[in-house]
Write a protein that holds these residues in place. Structure first.
Motif: not given
Length: 132
Positions: A25-28, A33-49
């Motif tokens: 489900f993830g979209t990069k 700068e620390l090498g952490n990678t961030y994703y979004q996708g896979g539906g909505k949270d409890s607040e619709g985001r």
């Protein structure tokens, strides 16, 4: 990383469940700068985001998320730092690992672990005494 470590530990990187969810489900969105990678996708949270998550580079430490990415992770902005060429402000400090339980932990003057005296209390405080 060993298969058992991926199945049973979350503090050393992503688990197999997170790896599958990210792959499916993830979209990069970007990397800090620390090498952490961030994703979004896979539906909505409890607040619709839209769901957002981070795969840490190494040990999972939430304080290792830089200020710009923190704002994006918590839906304070819809534009990721990767998209806006985010620059930290001069008053924002660089990341320091959480020192709790180590020699680098903060110990105020007068605490058990540090020599010295506690500062005197001012007149706006009355200590509680049993029986009063």
């Amino acid at each position: 990383m060993s298969l058992l470590k991926q199945i049973f530990t979350w503090w050393n990187g992503q688990t197999i469940g997170t790896r599958f969810h990210t792959w499916r489900f993830g979209t990069k969105v970007g990397q800090d700068e620390l090498g952490n990678t961030y994703y979004q996708g896979g539906g909505k949270d409890s607040e619709g985001r839209t769901r957002r998550w981070v795969i840490y580079n190494g040990y999972a430490d939430a304080s290792a998320i830089p200020p710009g990415w923190h704002g994006w992770m918590h839906h304070r902005t819809d534009v990721s730092p990767a998209d806006e060429k985010y620059q930290a402000r001069e008053w924002q400090k660089p990341h320091r690992p959480n020192g709790t339980g180590t020699a680098q932990a903060y110990r105020p003057p007068g605490s058990i672990a540090v020599a010295g005296e506690r500062p005197r209390v001012t007149g706006d405080y009355d200590a509680w005494t049993p029986g009063n």
